[in-house]
Each structure stands twice: as structure tokens, then as C-alpha cells.
Enzyme design. Structure first.
Site, PDB file in Angstrom:
ATOM      1  CG  ASP A 165      -7.108   5.770   6.074  1.00 28.81           C
ATOM      2  OD1 ASP A 165      -7.895   5.354   5.216  1.00 28.81           O
ATOM      3  OD2 ASP A 165      -6.106   6.455   5.803  1.00 28.81           O
ATOM      4  CG  ASP A 180      -2.025   1.074   1.063  1.00 31.75           C
ATOM      5  OD1 ASP A 180      -1.668   2.262   0.973  1.00 31.75           O
ATOM      6  OD2 ASP A 180      -3.215   0.726   1.020  1.00 31.75           O
ATOM      7  CG  ASP A 181       1.168   5.530  -1.217  1.00 28.28           C
ATOM      8  OD1 ASP A 181       1.892   5.669  -2.206  1.00 28.28           O
ATOM      9  OD2 ASP A 181       0.456   6.441  -0.767  1.00 28.28           O
ATOM     10  CG  ASP A 211      -6.335   5.817  -1.929  1.00 30.92           C
ATOM     11  OD1 ASP A 211      -7.251   6.613  -1.655  1.00 30.92           O
ATOM     12  OD2 ASP A 211      -5.553   5.375  -1.080  1.00 30.92           O
ATOM     13  NE  ARG A 248     -11.262   2.110   4.026  1.00 29.38           N
ATOM     14  CZ  ARG A 248     -10.273   3.009   4.141  1.00 29.38           C
ATOM     15  NH1 ARG A 248      -9.125   2.804   3.538  1.00 29.38           N
ATOM     16  NH2 ARG A 248     -10.433   4.097   4.859  1.00 29.38           N
TER      17      ARG A 248
END
Length: 446
Positions: free
Chosen positions: A226, A80-81, A147, A222
Site C-alpha cells: 500500500d 474503499d472499505d 481485495d 495491485r
């Protein structure tokens, strides 16, 4: 400054290409780097914990062999990133950071595939969606996240369906996650600048999404903030999802799931009871079970919770119905399951002492009959329950009691070995996680 109301799907038409990958018929399970390792790229001073090829190889070399995560269903490994060099090659293709991923993403994918695992990662720009989808397929990537952080409504309106169409066009089955949530900084700006419809726990503009259409182009999405390493955040996310269950719950199902974000069990923010609570709530929500923790240093208590076969089987039930909150002083959650069964969760918000709730199945709208209840976290079975039998559920502070409830008449035919298929007998219902046989659920339980 414009409000980002996340209403992009309202503008889509029926001509939008549906996602056609046949994936995620049950909620995906796996591990993600973000919450635990975040944006750590300091490989010089912290080589074991920085976002790098070594982190993923080290994590899934030792733990897969010794601890059986794949056997339990945790087969997605998500970068993730902070993997990219932020540069593209001469053909416009994404490139990983060469110092931290010297073998490239394709080599890492092969490493994971050799161990029966799948690789996922995020990252694209609106003008490179087709290129990035093809690159993902050529690298052997199995999961793609788009995202919405720092995007605007026009970009989201175009980007999410375009990526769905582009992934379909690759010919490779690639799971697809649409992250609708603006970044934390963005949310704070919007709340400060605009008067929004809100509930007690969150901003309701996320609910303006047409989730029916969203489910046609994304496997998971999502919806909310977060997860952070905090019990307060876990409660906040839980409250938002169940406060808005009338909108969210009907849209979940095989191949299309609401995603309350990562499991943080095994980090420092949750105690044992709180960890069981997150596992139970995510399981009964039919949510993706994506861990973000350090598997190399995980405690035995955390491992036992994350590998609880009964909780996993409830989460992976093939009907794929998201559970609902029924209410009560001790909050009660209910979910219908295959084979005429159901799951009950009692959650205590008290911080000072255990809460003792006196009730019966009839008070929870169960019909007349004979039942048994298997306690997911203690392994004990409560037998001889009629719908009207009074019983007491004692819940620890911030803790849960999670039951698998089943009508006894459906479980009275012995198997060839003469044993009855009760859950207490070595998780007979859960040992294989094989749910391909047709099951019938009485209308009274729906």
C-alpha cells in the site's frame, strides 16, 4: 502457517472466462478514500472526514464544479472499505451502514452518475460472489475491487476468476481490480517465517503470478505494498516496479494495467518536487491515476501537478506501453508514445543539492534526426535538438525533469489556422485529450 505465494493464476486453464467489458483502454483516473481517510468512521466527532455518504457528496459537489477534475479525466470515485454494515439482508445481499450511508449505495451511484462520474467499491466473500456481482450491477456500480487481504491462496485461486465471470454475467460494464497484495501484517509474518527470494526493495513472491492470465480476467491489479503518505514509500514502490520491469512491463496495455497504488499528492508526506516526481513516475508507468487526498483543502501547487495536462496525456496515451528505467546516476526513464513521440523522466535521489546531468538523445538510444522537447512541469520547449546535441538536465533533490520528446519532422505541417501543433502553444497536443486518430510509431522508438 502456510506461505501465501500469490501463485493462484498458475493453476488456471485456458477455459477461464476472459473479462469482456471493453473498459479501461487507458489507465483509469479518479479518487479513492483509503489513504487520506482510511478507516475513520467517527462521524459524531469528525463528520466532515468520516467514511460516509456525506464525504463523497461533499467532495464531489463543490470540487467537480469549481476545479474541473472530471474534465481532466478523474471520473472514478472509489469507496474503499468501512462502508458496509457487515450484515446481509434476507436475500444474502450486502448492506451499507445505515447511519453513514442512509441513502444506500444505489442513491450515491445516481448522485455521481448525474455528475458524469463513476462509483467503485470493494467487498465480497467467496460464497457470495455471484450475489455480490448482481447486487453491484443493480446498484449501478461501475468498478469492483476484489481485495486479497487476509485471504489464502486457495480462496484467491477460486475467487478472482469467479468474480470476473460473475461481473461479465451481469451484463453491466463494471471495471475490475484484483488486489494481490497481502495485508501489511501478513507480509511481515511471511518474511519472518520463510526464507524468500528477495530483491533490494521487496518480496519477489508476488512475481510468481502469471500476469498474462491475470490480464485476461482483471482490468487492473495491485502488485505491491500500500501507498502511505511518505516519500520513502513512494520510492520503495517505484523501485520494486522498475527492478522487476522485465516481468511486469510487457503485461501492461489497454484494458490491463499494473497498479502501483494511489497518488498521495496534496497530503503532508510529499513536498512539491516529490509530488512532481510521483506524478511523473506514475504517468510514465501507464499506471492508474487514482488520487487519495482531501480535494476540499488541496493547495494550488498540488492541484496544478495533478491537473497537469501534459503528464495526464502521457499517462493516457492510447498505445498503453508502460515505461522502462534506463539507468544512470540520475535515473532516466523512457516510454514510447503515439505520434512518434516519447517521454523521458530524469529522477534525482539526492537529498542535498541539485544534480546536473550532461547527456544527449543519442546516448539514450535515439536515432539521428531533429527533435524538440517540451518540459512538462515548466512549460518550456527545447528546440533545435539533433540526436547528438549535448544538453544539461538539472534535477532538484528528490525531483524530476519530465520531457515530451518528438521528432520535429512529424510536426512541421501547419494546421488550418496556420499554427504549428507544438505543445507549447496552449498544450495543443493535450488540450482535448483526443487520441482516436491512428498514429504510427517508428520501430526505432520501440
Amino acid at each position: 502457517m502456510k506461505l501465501l505465494p500469490v501463485i493462484f493464476l498458475l493453476a488456471l486453464t485456458s477455459a477461464t472466462s476472459a473479462l469482456d467489458n471493453g473498459l479501461m483502454r487507458t489507465p483509469p483516473m479518479g479518487w479513492m478514500s483509503w489513504e487520506r481517510f482510511c478507516c475513520n468512521i467517527d462521524c459524531e466527532n469528525d463528520p466532515k472526514n468520516c467514511i460516509s455518504e456525506n464525504l463523497f457528496r461533499d467532495t464531489w459537489q463543490t470540487d467537480l464544479a469549481e476545479d474541473g477534475w472530471k474534465e481532466m479525466g478523474y471520473d472514478h470515485v472509489m469507496i474503499d472499505d468501512y462502508w458496509s454494515s457487515l450484515l446481509r439482508d434476507k436475500d444474502g445481499r450486502l448492506q451499507p451502514d445505515q447511519q453513514r450511508f442512509p441513502g444506500g449505495i444505489a442513491k450515491l451511484a445516481r448522485y455521481l452518475h448525474d455528475r458524469g462520474l463513476k462509483l467503485g467499491y470493494p467487498g465480497t466473500t467467496l460464497d457470495k460472489i455471484e450475489t455480490d456481482a448482481q447486487t453491484s450491477a443493480s446498484w449501478g456500480v461501475d468498478f469492483r475491487e476484489l481485495d486479497g487481504c487476509y485471504s489464502n491462496e486457495e480462496e484467491q485461486q477460486k475467487g478472482y476468476p469467479l468474480m470476473s465471470k460473475a461481473l461479465n454475467a451481469t451484463g453491466r460494464p463494471i471495471g475490475y481490480s484484483c488486489t494481490l497484495v497481502p495485508c501489511q501484517k501478513q507480509i511481515k509474518v511471511y518474511v519472518n517465517v520463510f526464507v524468500l527470494l528477495t530483491n533490494t526493495h521487496g518480496v519477489s513472491f508476488f512475481l510468481q503470478v502469471n500476469y498474462t492470465l491475470l490480464g485476461e480476467i482483471c482490468n487492473i491489479w495491485r502488485n505491491y505494498d500500500d501507498t502511505q503518505d511518505s516519500w520513502d514509500i513512494v520510492q520503495d514502490i517505484t523501485d520494486w516496479f522498475f527492478d522487476n520491469q522485465e516481468i511486469l512491463q510487457p503485461e501492461a496495455g489497454p484494458g490491463r494495467w499494473n497498479d502501483p497504488d494511489m497518488l498521495i499528492i496534496g497530503n503532508v508526506g510529499l513536498g512539491v518536487d516529490q509530488s512532481r516526481s510521483q506524478m511523473a513516475l506514475w504517468a510514465i508507468m501507464a499506471a492508474p491515476l487514482i488520487m487519495s487526498n482531501n480535494l476540499r483543502t488541496l493547495s494550488s501547487e498540488a492541484r496544478a501537478i495533478l491537473q497537469n495536462r501534459a503528464a495526464i496525456a502521457i499517462n493516457q496515451d492510447p498505445m498503453g506501453i508502460q515505461g522502462r528505467r534506463l539507468g544512470g546516476h540520475v535515473e532516466v526513464y523512457w516510454q514510447p508514445l503515439s505520434q512518434s513521440a516519447s517521454s523521458l523522466v530524469s529522477l534525482s535521489r539526492r537529498q542535498d543539492m541539485a544534480y546536473h546531468c550532461h547527456t544527449s538523445l543519442a546516448k539514450l538510444n535515439y536515432t539521428a534526426g531533429s527533435y524538440e522537447a517540451y518540459d512538462v512541469f515548466t512549460g518550456k520547449t527545447l528546440s533545435g535538438l539533433s540526436a547528438t546535441t549535448e544538453f544539461t538536465v538539472s534535477t532538484n533533490p528528490s525531483g524530476v525533469v519530465m520531457w515530451y520528446v518528438y521528432p520535429k519532422m512529424y510536426y512541421e505541417h501547419p494546421q488550418d489556422d496556420g499554427r504549428y501543433p507544438y505543445i507549447r502553444q496552449k498544450y495543443r497536443m493535450f488540450s482535448s485529450l483526443d487520441f482516436h486518430k491512428p498514429r504510427v510509431v517508428p520501430p526505432s522508438l520501440l
